[in-house]
Design an enzyme around this catalytic site. Structure first.
Site, PDB file in Angstrom:
ATOM      1  N   ALA A   1      13.912  91.842 109.323  1.00 31.92           N
ATOM      2  CA  ALA A   1      14.328  90.580 108.727  1.00 31.92           C
ATOM      3  C   ALA A   1      15.850  90.486 108.683  1.00 31.92           C
ATOM      4  CB  ALA A   1      13.764  90.450 107.315  1.00 31.92           C
TER       5      ALA A   1
ATOM      6  N   GLU B   1       5.920  94.528 111.969  1.00 36.48           N
ATOM      7  CA  GLU B   1       4.838  93.651 111.517  1.00 36.48           C
ATOM      8  C   GLU B   1       4.459  92.632 112.584  1.00 36.48           C
ATOM      9  OE1 GLU B   1       5.279  93.260 106.759  1.00 36.48           O
ATOM     10  OE2 GLU B   1       7.105  92.836 107.895  1.00 36.48           O
TER      11      GLU B   1
ATOM     12  N   GLU C   1      11.178  98.896 104.451  1.00 40.97           N
ATOM     13  CA  GLU C   1      11.506  97.969 103.360  1.00 40.97           C
ATOM     14  C   GLU C   1      11.720  98.670 102.029  1.00 40.97           C
ATOM     15  OE1 GLU C   1       9.168  95.485 106.367  1.00 40.97           O
ATOM     16  OE2 GLU C   1       9.107  97.528 105.578  1.00 40.97           O
TER      17      GLU C   1
ATOM     18  N   GLY D   1      10.020  93.652 109.750  1.00 39.36           N
ATOM     19  CA  GLY D   1       9.351  92.486 110.296  1.00 39.36           C
ATOM     20  C   GLY D   1       9.057  92.605 111.776  1.00 39.36           C
TER      21      GLY D   1
END
Length: 265
Positions: free
Chosen positions: A69, A117, A137, A114
């Protein structure tokens, strides 16, 4: 749109001979800001709707898949803003996971947070020998918010998922392959060609049967066995109303297996 303008798009959908490459291009590391997330969701929806797309390759380019992110964008947000933002983030990635066609992630370089993911949203992951994956994270005082706690757990099991999420440690391609986080490890220069070859095998295939198979596997994993078997039974029977079923069985009887030319209907 001119070729120059298209080249500057941070998310591009390039379709050739039935295979779409959904390509991230936000230098330097494909940081997943809100705009990029939105564009990924829109591109995923387009992949599902277009009849000229049989399979999809997710790619971040030769050097990085997506490094996570955009922390510069997220750092100043509070709870009220993130409630809305996290919903949009999950919706974008869910759109990728629900593309009703085979999807493969071509992972070069880093696929972190991310980025990892997003790769988890694919049906298959092909990684470069020097690729690095992880869910770091926790090192920022948060947890994965785009499906990592759920899709990673379903893929590698709760103990391994907890290890990766609790520690935030990075894993190389060899370990990722060993634990089932990726499905194939190849030389860096072979990642995209290998992913494209995997995707091309579905061009001209029985599109409705592939859609049904993907839905049964994905949805069946979230319900009890009895419900999953009922879903399979209904999808199995429904395919006997398709032209491809008639083509496939007739071809088998006349020519043997693997010779059918499907209509996609």
């Amino acid at each position: 749109m001119s070729d120059d303008a298209a080249a500057r798009e941070p998310v591009r959908l390039e379709v050739e001979d039935g295979v779409a490459v959904l390509r991230l291009d936000r230098p330097k590391v494909n940081a997943l800001n809100a705009d990029l997330q939105r564009r990924i969701g829109l591109a995923a929806a387009e992949c599902g709707e277009r009849d000229d797309i049989a399979a999809v390759v997710l790619s971040g380019g030769e050097r990085v898949f997506a490094a996570g992110a955009d922390i510069h964008e997220m750092a100043g947000l509070g709870y009220p803003e993130m409630v809305a933002r996290s919903s949009a983030l999950q919706d974008a990635f869910t759109a990728v996971s629900r593309i009703p066609k085979p999807v493969v992630a071509a992972v070069n370089g880093y696929a972190l947070g991310g980025g990892c993911e997003l790769a988890l949203c694919a049906d298959v992951r092909i990684a470069a020998v020097d690729a690095t994956l992880g869910q770091p994270e926790i090192l920022l005082g948060i947890i994965p918010g785009a499906g990592g706690t759920q899709r990673l757990t379903r893929l590698v099991g709760p103990s391994r998922a907890k290890d990766l999420i609790f520690t935030g440690r990075f894993v190389g391609a060899a370990e990722a392959l060993a634990i089932g986080l990726v499905d194939q490890m190849v030389a860096a220069e072979d990642v995209l060609p290998t992913a494209l070859a995997w995707a091309r095998q579905f061009v001209g295939g029985p599109a409705l049967a592939l859609r049904a198979a993907k839905e049964c596997v994905d949805r069946g994993g979230d319900v009890d066995l009895e419900t999953g078997l009922q879903l399979e039974r209904m999808q199995f029977a429904a395919l006997f109303a398709t032209e491809d079923q008639a083509i496939g069985m007739r071809s088998f009887l006349e020519h043997g297996p693997g010779q059918a030319r499907f209509a996609g209907r």
